[in-house]
Structures are given as C-alpha cells and as structure tokens.
Design a protein around this motif. Sequence first.
Motif, PDB file in Angstrom:
ATOM      1  N   TYR A   1       0.813  -1.219   0.000  1.00 45.74           N
ATOM      2  CA  TYR A   1       0.000   0.000   0.000  1.00 45.74           C
ATOM      3  C   TYR A   1       0.846   1.267   0.000  1.00 45.74           C
ATOM      4  N   ASP A   2       2.083   1.170   0.462  1.00 49.62           N
ATOM      5  CA  ASP A   2       3.013   2.286   0.263  1.00 49.62           C
ATOM      6  C   ASP A   2       3.233   2.519  -1.228  1.00 49.62           C
ATOM      7  N   ALA A   3       3.406   1.416  -1.981  1.00 47.90           N
ATOM      8  CA  ALA A   3       3.616   1.524  -3.426  1.00 47.90           C
ATOM      9  C   ALA A   3       2.361   2.049  -4.122  1.00 47.90           C
ATOM     10  N   ILE A   4       1.185   1.589  -3.674  1.00 44.25           N
ATOM     11  CA  ILE A   4      -0.065   2.083  -4.248  1.00 44.25           C
ATOM     12  C   ILE A   4      -0.228   3.570  -3.969  1.00 44.25           C
ATOM     13  N   ARG A   5       0.083   3.989  -2.756  1.00 45.86           N
ATOM     14  CA  ARG A   5      -0.060   5.400  -2.400  1.00 45.86           C
ATOM     15  C   ARG A   5       0.876   6.273  -3.238  1.00 45.86           C
ATOM     16  N   GLU A   6       2.080   5.785  -3.487  1.00 47.12           N
ATOM     17  CA  GLU A   6       3.023   6.553  -4.316  1.00 47.12           C
ATOM     18  C   GLU A   6       2.566   6.581  -5.768  1.00 47.12           C
ATOM     19  N   ARG A   7       2.140   5.449  -6.267  1.00 48.83           N
ATOM     20  CA  ARG A   7       1.717   5.355  -7.670  1.00 48.83           C
ATOM     21  C   ARG A   7       0.513   6.261  -7.948  1.00 48.83           C
ATOM     22  N   ASP A   8      -0.418   6.313  -7.004  1.00 50.69           N
ATOM     23  CA  ASP A   8      -1.674   7.040  -7.221  1.00 50.69           C
ATOM     24  C   ASP A   8      -1.747   8.324  -6.398  1.00 50.69           C
ATOM     25  N   ALA A   9      -0.611   8.942  -6.178  1.00 49.34           N
ATOM     26  CA  ALA A   9      -0.560  10.141  -5.335  1.00 49.34           C
ATOM     27  C   ALA A   9      -1.462  11.247  -5.865  1.00 49.34           C
ATOM     28  N   ASP A  10      -1.477  11.479  -7.163  1.00 50.25           N
ATOM     29  CA  ASP A  10      -2.324  12.540  -7.728  1.00 50.25           C
ATOM     30  C   ASP A  10      -3.802  12.233  -7.508  1.00 50.25           C
ATOM     31  N   PHE A  11      -4.155  10.988  -7.688  1.00 47.48           N
ATOM     32  CA  PHE A  11      -5.538  10.553  -7.468  1.00 47.48           C
ATOM     33  C   PHE A  11      -5.965  10.837  -6.032  1.00 47.48           C
ATOM     34  N   TYR A  12      -5.125  10.456  -5.071  1.00 46.52           N
ATOM     35  CA  TYR A  12      -5.469  10.672  -3.671  1.00 46.52           C
ATOM     36  C   TYR A  12      -5.516  12.160  -3.336  1.00 46.52           C
ATOM     37  N   ALA A  13      -4.629  12.935  -3.928  1.00 39.43           N
ATOM     38  CA  ALA A  13      -4.621  14.379  -3.672  1.00 39.43           C
ATOM     39  C   ALA A  13      -5.927  15.018  -4.136  1.00 39.43           C
ATOM     40  N   ARG A  14      -6.441  14.580  -5.291  1.00 42.07           N
ATOM     41  CA  ARG A  14      -7.689  15.140  -5.802  1.00 42.07           C
ATOM     42  C   ARG A  14      -8.877  14.743  -4.930  1.00 42.07           C
ATOM     43  N   LEU A  15      -8.861  13.502  -4.428  1.00 37.90           N
ATOM     44  CA  LEU A  15      -9.938  13.073  -3.539  1.00 37.90           C
ATOM     45  C   LEU A  15      -9.940  13.895  -2.248  1.00 37.90           C
ATOM     46  N   GLU A  16      -8.762  14.074  -1.678  1.00 42.34           N
ATOM     47  CA  GLU A  16      -8.687  14.821  -0.426  1.00 42.34           C
ATOM     48  C   GLU A  16      -9.042  16.291  -0.644  1.00 42.34           C
ATOM     49  N   LYS A  17      -8.672  16.838  -1.791  1.00 42.59           N
ATOM     50  CA  LYS A  17      -9.030  18.223  -2.099  1.00 42.59           C
ATOM     51  C   LYS A  17     -10.543  18.389  -2.159  1.00 42.59           C
ATOM     52  N   ALA A  18     -11.245  17.324  -2.586  1.00 43.03           N
ATOM     53  CA  ALA A  18     -12.712  17.357  -2.639  1.00 43.03           C
ATOM     54  C   ALA A  18     -13.334  17.207  -1.255  1.00 43.03           C
ATOM     55  N   GLY A  19     -12.507  16.964  -0.251  1.00 44.95           N
ATOM     56  CA  GLY A  19     -13.006  16.829   1.113  1.00 44.95           C
ATOM     57  C   GLY A  19     -13.180  15.405   1.585  1.00 44.95           C
ATOM     58  N   PHE A  20     -12.853  14.437   0.736  1.00 49.73           N
ATOM     59  CA  PHE A  20     -13.019  13.034   1.108  1.00 49.73           C
ATOM     60  C   PHE A  20     -11.991  12.659   2.173  1.00 49.73           C
ATOM     61  N   MET A  21     -12.443  11.970   3.214  1.00 50.74           N
ATOM     62  CA  MET A  21     -11.558  11.570   4.312  1.00 50.74           C
ATOM     63  C   MET A  21     -10.956  10.199   4.005  1.00 50.74           C
ATOM     64  N   LEU A  22      -9.658  10.185   3.773  1.00 51.53           N
ATOM     65  CA  LEU A  22      -8.933   8.973   3.381  1.00 51.53           C
ATOM     66  C   LEU A  22      -8.163   8.393   4.560  1.00 51.53           C
ATOM     67  N   ASP A  23      -8.005   7.079   4.550  1.00 52.97           N
ATOM     68  CA  ASP A  23      -7.044   6.443   5.453  1.00 52.97           C
ATOM     69  C   ASP A  23      -6.490   5.199   4.776  1.00 52.97           C
ATOM     70  N   PHE A  24      -5.431   4.661   5.334  1.00 54.42           N
ATOM     71  CA  PHE A  24      -4.838   3.419   4.839  1.00 54.42           C
ATOM     72  C   PHE A  24      -4.847   2.344   5.925  1.00 54.42           C
ATOM     73  N   GLY A  25      -5.792   2.459   6.843  1.00 56.53           N
ATOM     74  CA  GLY A  25      -5.846   1.528   7.962  1.00 56.53           C
ATOM     75  C   GLY A  25      -5.063   2.058   9.145  1.00 56.53           C
ATOM     76  N   ASP A  26      -5.301   1.458  10.303  1.00 56.63           N
ATOM     77  CA  ASP A  26      -4.659   1.940  11.525  1.00 56.63           C
ATOM     78  C   ASP A  26      -3.141   1.906  11.452  1.00 56.63           C
ATOM     79  N   ASP A  27      -2.592   0.950  10.721  1.00 54.47           N
ATOM     80  CA  ASP A  27      -1.132   0.817  10.619  1.00 54.47           C
ATOM     81  C   ASP A  27      -0.666   0.898   9.168  1.00 54.47           C
ATOM     82  N   ASN A  28      -1.457   1.567   8.321  1.00 55.24           N
ATOM     83  CA  ASN A  28      -1.118   1.752   6.908  1.00 55.24           C
ATOM     84  C   ASN A  28      -1.002   0.436   6.140  1.00 55.24           C
TER      85      ASN A  28
END
Length: 607
Positions: A422-449
């Motif tokens: 999931y570290d690799a997924i987060r890096e690969r899709d960083a732009d995607f996650y940034a756009r979701l968070e900019k829209a106000g969506f609350m993201l997490d990767f689990g309690d321990d990522n």
Amino acid sequence: MTETITARTVDASATETAIGRWLADFERALTARDIDAAADLFVEDCYWRDLVAFTWNIITIEGPEGVRKMLAQTLDQVRPSGFRVTDELGEAAAPTESWIRFETSVGGGLGHLRLRDDKAWTLLTTLNDLKGHEEPKRDRRPKGIEHGAVPNRQTWLEQRRLESDELGHVTQPYVVIVGGGQGGIALGARLRQLSVPTIIVDRNPRPGDAWRKRYKSLTLHDPVWYDHLPYIDFPPNWPVFSPKDKIADWLEMYTRVMELNYWDSTECKRASYDEAAKEWTVVLEHDGVEMALRPKQLVLATGMSGKPSVPEIDGMDVFTGDQHHSSEHPGPDAYRGKKAVVIGSNNSAHDICAALWEVGADVTMVQRSSTHVARSDSLMELGLGSLYSESAVESGMTTQKADLTFASIPYRLLHVFQVPVYDAIRERDADFYARLEKAGFMLDFGDDNSGLFMKYLRRGSGYYIDVGASELVANGDIKLEAGVDVARLTENAVVLSNGKTLPADLVVYATGYGSMNGWAADLISPEVAAKVGKCWGLGSATAKDPGPWEGELRNMWKPTQQEGLWFHGGNLHQSRHYSLYLALQLKARMEGIPTPVYGLQEVHHLS
C-alpha cells in the motif's frame, strides 16, 4: 488448475539442505515424543498456523512455548510422520522456504515452511484428505456406468431423482447448510465429493438470487483468478470482473453440475439442539409446508456479514420518500432526476452513488468516518498480481498454490507484508489521492497503513475498491458531505449534524452489517448467539476489531462453543479455500473419527 499432482519425495541430496535437515530433525523429535527438542527447532518469534491437521481447529500457535503446549496435547493422537520436501506446487519463493508433505494418523497433509537462522519462523500445516475417504477424482473417479447386462438397472438420472426424493423425507441429512449463496454452494460441493448427505436451504426461488436481487450495477470487485469455485474454474474467456447476473447464472449452473441437494424457496424458521441426541431440529417452510430436518451438524452460510445494520434516526417515520438499506436497493432506474442521499462511504455506497449519477439523479454521499480507497488497477497489479492474475497463471501459479501461499503468512505478520504494497499504491496514485482529499473526502490506509485486506479481515468494512466512483467524487459529480452524521429526517429532507439540510426523494443506508451470530440469535436463540460470540475479526485492537489478539478469524470454518454449529462465509476465495477444511471436519465426525479440538476459541465479544 485447482488440482495438484501426486507428491514426490525429493532425492537424498535434498536432506542436505537446511530445509531437509530441519524436517529430518523435526520428524525425529516427534517420533521420539521429544517435545522439548521439537519446540527448540522454532525461533522465539515463530508462528505455526494449523488448518485442522494437528488440532482439528483453525489456529495459529505462537512461540516455542505455544508449540510445546500444543504438541503435548495432540502428538499422541496425530502421530505425524513422513515429513518431506515436495515440488508438486513448484518452487518456493526463496531457498529458506519449501512446500512440504506429511502424514497424520487419519490423513495426508500439505504445508509450507520458512526458516530463519536454520530454525522454523513460519510453519503451515493443512489436512488435505482423510485416509479411506479420499475424494473420487483422477484415478479414483467414478466410471459413471456399470458395463454389462444389469437387471433393473438405474440410470444416473433415476438415481439422482431417488436421492432427491428421499433425502430429508425418508432419510435425514447429516449436514444442513442455511444459506445458498457462494459459501453454502462451495461447501455443499466439497461435502458432496466426500459423500456427506447434505441439504442446502435458501429462501430465494433460484440459486444465485442473492446476487440477482442486488442493485443492477453490482459487479465483483475481485478479479476472476481470485474467484474460482472448487473443482470448476471459470472458463478462460470469463470477464475479469463478473457482473452480478453472470455470477448468479454460474452459481445456478454449478449447483446442477455438482449435483447438490439445493432446496430453494425454503425458509429456515428456527433451530434447536438436543444435547442428549447430539442432533439439531431445524424447522423449515418448504414447498409451502412446515417440516423438520434432524441433522447432526448445522452450518450458517449467510456470508461474512450478519443482518443489515440500519441506524435509528429521528424522523424516519415521517420521511415520505423511499428509504432502505443498501442490501435492498433495487437499482437507480426509479430515481432518474430525483434527489438521493446515500449514507455511507464504502463499496456499496460508492457503487450505488455512481449508478444513481449515471441515470441523472442528484446524489450526495454522506461520509461519517474515513475510508480506505484503492484503485482497482493498482490493487490488481501491486496487491494481487503475483498470485491471482493472468501473468501469474502463465508463470505456473495455480489457484491452490496461490491460496496456500497466502495462507502460509500468519495473520500476526500479514500487515508487515501488506504495508509495502500500500506504500507503493499510495506513491503510484498520489495525484488521485490528492484530488480526492481536495474534494473533502476523508482517506485512510488503515490503523497501521496496511490497507484494504487487513481492514477486511479485522472489521469487514471501511474500504472501497475504486472502479470509477472516486473520480465522480473528486470532480464533484457525486456531492460529498464528509465528517458529519445524520441528525434527523424531515418529510422530504436529511438534516446533518452540521445543520445542513439535504432535500431528498431517496435515502439509502449503506451502513453495513452486524456479526454473523445475529443470525444464530434469530434462528436458534440469543443465548446460543452469546455462547458462540462475535464472528469475524482477529482481535487486533484496531478500529472495530477489539482485542485481545485471537490469531484467526473468530468462529469461521472451525468448531464453536456450541457443539454442532458452524459458520461459513467470506469472499469467493475464502469460500473456496476454507470449505475444504470445514468439509473434512464434518466428514470426520460423520465417520466417527476422533476429532479432539485443541484451542477451542474463547468468547471475548458477544457481537
């Protein structure tokens, strides 16, 4: 693809390897009943995951002291022998790993061993078959016809009709499975091959209806390689993601081809256990008539989830629009041009929001807590690709090898293996996650990522596999209200905890499900549900998975505190894989094979 070939013992040179030496030392200690010597072959932070072979349980033993205690109670009964390296599943991933074969007093075993500093770090042992009760396949397959002239010969069809007419009426099933979805069907197929008289009961008119009746846009979010049923793989032209109606038709076909005794349009009304007779009375309404079956074993195969969780909100009784749980959502067509509010932000919520948007509804998602999102393509490539993909198949991966490879990682360590993914997924899709968070969506990767799969195992919720809805959230096509809850409903609106009012013609409660033992409370009694305790979860002390640590999924596919009561569920991968071990436990009991259970799960949580 799901079957194996006969194991081959490696030549003498293999015993000169670290793996070979360890196996020889281990067998020597077990044969001598030298439990201390056997335990000393494990590192201090070791994990022995046993699927029925040694313990008649599904359990993970931790530490040499745990190994010592388990062997002290099981060794004389199990009498293990014949430990050897096997190449039937191909090469292991590293020189310090190997697939292994062994025998017990009652069956053949298959497993996996990882060494660290020449001692066992992880050990997987699984019971693969029962001696004298092997499945009729390959050289044991039935002929299908008796050659020669046979007076009063019965055809296959006549035999099947006779069995169908008599089972449950003239003769009693040994097992009744309540729930005819993928789990009940997979387990029924396993039991059929082991000649265990079984009836599957389901309230729907046809096998597969549990899928047919869901919202029309529903598809499997897991890829086809992950979803095969036992014995029959999907064909090579099957779509990567199965539409709900296509998977429903496959399940209906499967029940017929596998010759399952499947009672559709049958409602299980109640069940009770007779401690003296060691049998259940299961009252059904079948073909419009109330009747009772008396099986020795009762399996609740109602999925990994229990009853739908519908929140109690002020004003639900005055709201004049449509409102229903996501499990009852009929699809978007009736809401074209209407205003819809979907409460929730996991898989079903996203799917329903996207489908409503596609027909022109004005849809708002109410996100009450953070959600993990993984894009489907990234999850397939980085999370599943090495085990469940076309490239994995081409490299020699089989479904059985993939399942056992995954099973070889104890749950205590699984998050360690998942975090880099999931570290690799987060890096690969960083732009995607940034756009979701900019829209106000609350993201997490689990309690321990550790991402999606650990959330699934720990709590069965809190995630979405993105197949398109996240883009609609990011660009505002699906409106979002995040970090709020619903305060009340009015006649035509949803009022949020931040004071905002959302006009609504439709409210969908995508608010999840309770524990499976809720079905036991309804069908048997609240007392039995409490005796069994919560189903699912590991005791990880993360969100919605309270401790203490239990090491395996609570109550799933293994003995419970209620004799004769079993739970079978999960996704298609789990239904396929664990149905084998549940079927072997049930078969052994039917045949009178002693099944002393080591480490019967304690109950820490009622629901």
